[in-house]
Write an enzyme that holds these catalytic residues in place. Structure first.
Site, mmCIF file in Angstrom:
data_model
loop_
_atom_site.group_PDB
_atom_site.id
_atom_site.type_symbol
_atom_site.label_atom_id
_atom_site.label_comp_id
_atom_site.label_asym_id
_atom_site.label_seq_id
_atom_site.Cartn_x
_atom_site.Cartn_y
_atom_site.Cartn_z
ATOM 1 N N GLU A 1 -41.787 54.089 37.848
ATOM 2 C CA GLU A 1 -41.577 54.332 36.507
ATOM 3 C C GLU A 1 -40.755 53.293 35.832
ATOM 4 O OE1 GLU A 1 -39.928 58.229 35.490
ATOM 5 O OE2 GLU A 1 -40.110 57.658 33.382
ATOM 6 N N ARG B 1 -35.537 59.620 51.326
ATOM 7 C CA ARG B 1 -34.933 58.512 50.533
ATOM 8 C C ARG B 1 -34.015 57.786 51.239
ATOM 9 N NH1 ARG B 1 -34.894 59.827 45.473
ATOM 10 N NH2 ARG B 1 -33.454 58.109 44.724
ATOM 11 N N LYS C 1 -31.816 55.074 38.864
ATOM 12 C CA LYS C 1 -31.637 54.390 37.836
ATOM 13 C C LYS C 1 -31.053 54.637 36.618
ATOM 14 C CE LYS C 1 -36.164 54.326 38.261
ATOM 15 N NZ LYS C 1 -37.620 54.203 38.152
HETATM 16 P P1 ATP Z 1 -34.517 56.963 40.549
HETATM 17 O O1 ATP Z 1 -33.916 58.358 40.615
HETATM 18 O O2 ATP Z 1 -33.375 55.846 40.980
HETATM 19 O O3 ATP Z 1 -34.834 56.563 39.155
HETATM 20 P P2 ATP Z 1 -37.257 57.385 41.283
HETATM 21 O O4 ATP Z 1 -37.812 57.971 42.317
HETATM 22 O O5 ATP Z 1 -37.127 58.025 39.933
HETATM 23 O O6 ATP Z 1 -35.682 56.673 41.577
HETATM 24 P P3 ATP Z 1 -39.789 55.874 40.800
HETATM 25 O O7 ATP Z 1 -39.736 54.628 39.709
HETATM 26 O O8 ATP Z 1 -40.239 57.111 40.157
HETATM 27 O O9 ATP Z 1 -37.724 55.952 40.627
HETATM 28 O O10 ATP Z 1 -39.782 55.452 42.199
HETATM 29 C C1 ATP Z 1 -40.977 54.535 42.581
HETATM 30 C C2 ATP Z 1 -41.039 54.954 43.938
HETATM 31 O O11 ATP Z 1 -39.726 54.645 44.822
HETATM 32 C C3 ATP Z 1 -41.211 56.250 44.346
HETATM 33 O O12 ATP Z 1 -42.350 56.378 45.280
HETATM 34 C C4 ATP Z 1 -39.970 56.663 44.897
HETATM 35 O O13 ATP Z 1 -40.151 57.822 45.752
HETATM 36 C C5 ATP Z 1 -39.488 55.465 45.790
HETATM 37 N N1 ATP Z 1 -38.130 55.797 45.599
HETATM 38 C C6 ATP Z 1 -36.950 55.877 44.811
HETATM 39 N N2 ATP Z 1 -35.750 55.879 45.036
HETATM 40 C C7 ATP Z 1 -35.745 55.668 46.526
HETATM 41 C C8 ATP Z 1 -34.923 55.530 47.640
HETATM 42 N N3 ATP Z 1 -33.641 55.687 47.358
HETATM 43 N N4 ATP Z 1 -35.295 55.635 49.006
HETATM 44 C C9 ATP Z 1 -36.779 55.423 48.954
HETATM 45 N N5 ATP Z 1 -37.761 55.466 48.173
HETATM 46 C C10 ATP Z 1 -37.326 55.513 46.739
HETATM 47 MG MG MG Z 2 -38.507 58.810 38.507
#
Ligand code: ATP
Ligand code: MG
Length: 553
Positions: A33, A257, A267
């Site tokens: 995102e 994760r 983020k």
């Molecule tokens: P954040 O909570 O940091 O914003 P998010 O999962 O909302 O992370 P996205 O941009 O939606 O961020 O994530 C893109 C991809 O990265 C998704 O498939 C998510 O599952 C993966 N991802 C995000 N954080 C991690 C992590 N700590 N370990 C492994 N994969 C991750």
């Molecule tokens: Mg997200």
């Protein structure tokens, strides 16, 4: 070597699917995102998704999951593309979930026509209340009885902008008694009169994650849609949508994760650090962002190696940040050009050395003969580290002390003859003599010394600023520590040394180069650097000093 490694559980699934003929090729996607910069957790996901496709001869899409107009921005889109490329991966297609808004809208109509979706006018708290609890079923309200025709019209009017935010939603009609709360008539669309960074004002209804993600996967013929464990409850809905829409059968698989000690990986929290000024920006070298790590000097290969070593787990755990630092040192030891830099100078005069200068030869990297050699100017007045001299040394002190001998790296053996002080008694310089016959490479002195010191010639030295980084947080498990995560910031995470003295080679060196300042650590040019004011970031120390601290207690 990777051939011999056993398969991770996702690779096992992929191989089984391929051999059963379920798919002919593997298509994965990385779906960020664009609401912030990528962090090391995303690197894990990138390496996994791109790595799988590469291993099995498939392809990976970079898909921006941009269905939430409020928090998203093109600045983030650009940074994400830079980071994925820098990590060493190429996407087959650059795609945007927002490009599917028309198709998603049509999908919603299909569900309406099948009697599987309805427009609900209830307020959000009513909807929440009617959902029931995990132990008691929910109940439908009267809006669930609307006819398909009525729903079609209302939904079209929602899209046309006839209704204010929050006044209506489109819900799937599934099962108000499901043990999975997400299956209790989940919301598919909400009204939001907001400007979107790509579609502008074309839309005032936006699909929810659960109605966008799986359908986007399906539109792209994604075979293995890999996400993190918190999406396990969403899988049932993911499958429900795909099966009722009768579209390409993408499947979702979940892995744990990445969580890492002394680090936050959200983020939202990283944005808070930026907004509250705890760091200088998203690419502050202390940040767990890919751009921060890049600026600090972490090689992309070290990050890939780290992601490979931690593997793919089914259960959450906390990875020691020391492992990442280990991977960084492994790469840098192979790559880094060795340079001599004195952080805290003590002047040394070689009283028997003639005026003028000579050049001594030294290797750029003992680990890599191809890195060649360089000439370092040597003269009568030199700087050594103040900490490399002790007036009253203990036994087995092999550095410089009155009457004691050391070797100056790649130059001569010297002996300290006299300590010079100012009126206050502070040591201002050392008078030493050198052994002309001890020149490195042509040493006929027959003298063995145990200590070798780095040094620079006073007259030839250039100056630079150094930024030394320590962990941004004081506690291991930041996400689960008591109180606000910002309570646990390490106040000493940045130390600036305004002026150090370096051998002149650094002025000519490529800005992309990695350095080891001998005996001091690995360094990388910062983006703030310019020829008049060189600035280096310490990428990582030579050894894991932190592990020692912990043991000492
Ligand atoms: P954040 O909570 O940091 O914003 P998010 O999962 O909302 O992370 P996205 O941009 O939606 O961020 O994530 C893109 C991809 O990265 C998704 O498939 C998510 O599952 C993966 N991802 C995000 N954080 C991690 C992590 N700590 N370990 C492994 N994969 C991750
Ligand atoms: Mg997200």
């Amino acid at each position: 070597m990777s051939e011999e490694k056993s398969l991770n559980f996702i690779e096992e699934i992929v191989e089984a699917d391929l051999s059963a003929g379920k798919y002919t090729t593997v298509v994965t996607r990385f779906p960020p995102e664009p609401n912030g910069y990528l962090h090391i957790g995303h690197a894990k996901s990138i390496c996994l998704n791109f790595g799988l496709a590469k291993k099995y001869g498939g392809s990976t899409n970079l898909r921006f999951d941009d269905t939430n107009p409020v928090t998203e921005d093109t600045e983030y889109v650009e940074s994400i593309k830079d980071d994925v490329r820098w990590l060493g991966f190429e996407w087959a297609n650059e795609l945007y979930a927002s490009d599917y808004f028309d198709r998603l809208y049509a999908f919603a109509h299909k569900l309406i026509d099948k009697g599987l979706a309805y427009v609900d006018d209830s307020a959000s708290d009513e909807i929440a209340e009617q959902k029931g609890t995990p132990t008691s079923p929910g109940r439908r309200n009267r809006y669930a009885d609307r006819t398909a025709e009525e729903n079609r019209q209302l939904f079209a009017e929602m899209r046309e902008g006839k209704y204010p935010d929050g006044s209506k939603v489109l819900r799937a009609r599934i099962d108000m008694a499901s043990s999975n709360m997400l299956m209790r008539d989940p919301i598919l669309y909400r009204i939001k009169h907001a400007h979107h960074h790509r579609t502008g004002d074309a839309w005032c209804i936006y699909p929810m994650y659960d109605f966008a993600h799986g359908q986007s996967d399906s539109i792209e013929n994604i075979t293995h849609s890999i996400c993190t464990l918190e999406f396990i409850p969403h899988r049932e809905l993911y499958d429900w949508c795909i099966s009722n829409l009768e579209i390409f059968p993408s499947h979702q698989y979940e892995f744990a994760r990445l969580n890492m000690t002394y680090t936050i990986m959200s983020k939202r929290k990283l944005l808070q650090l930026v907004n509250e000024g705890h760091v200088s920006g998203w690419d502050d070298p202390r940040m767990s962002t890919i751009s921060g790590m890049r600026r600090r000097g972490y090689p992309a290969e070290a990050i890939r190696d780290f992601c490979d070593r931690i593997g793919v787990a089914k259960r959450e755990n906390l990875i020691d940040v020391g492992l990442l630092e280990f991977c960084v040192r492994e790469q840098l030891n192979k790559l880094a050009l060795r340079r001599m830099v004195v952080f805290d100078p003590l002047k040394l005069v070689l009283t028997n050395y003639p005026e003028g200068e000579e050049y001594v030869t030294t290797d750029n990297n003992p680990e890599d003969p191809a890195a060649g050699e360089r000439q370092v100017p040597f003269s009568r007045e030199l700087y050594i580290e103040r900490e490399d001299f002790m007036e009253n040394p203990p036994k087995k002190y092999f550095r410089l002390a009155p009457g004691q001998m050391v070797r100056l790296k790649s130059a001569y053996i010297i002996r300290c003859d006299e300590v010079i002080r100012d009126a206050d008694g502070h040591i201002t310089e050392l008078h030493c003599s050198y052994l002309p016959e001890s020149r490195s490479g042509a040493d006929t002195s027959g003298i063995q010394v145990k200590g070798t010191l780095h040094w620079v010639s006073v007259r030839h030295a250039i100056t630079a600023e150094l930024r030394l980084y320590d962990r941004l947080f004081k506690v291991e498990d930041v996400a689960n520590a008591e109180g606000e995560f910002t309570d646990h910031l390490n106040p000493d995470s940045l130390q600036v040394i305004e002026k150090v003295y370096a051998e002149p080679a650094l002025l000519q060196d490529d800005a992309a180069a990695r350095f080891q300042f001998l005996r001091k650590g690995y360094f990388h040019v910062d983006k703030d650097s310019n020829p008049g004011n060189l600035v280096f970031n310490r990428t990582v120390t030579l050894k894991d000093t932190w592990a020692k601290e912990v043991k000492k207690g």
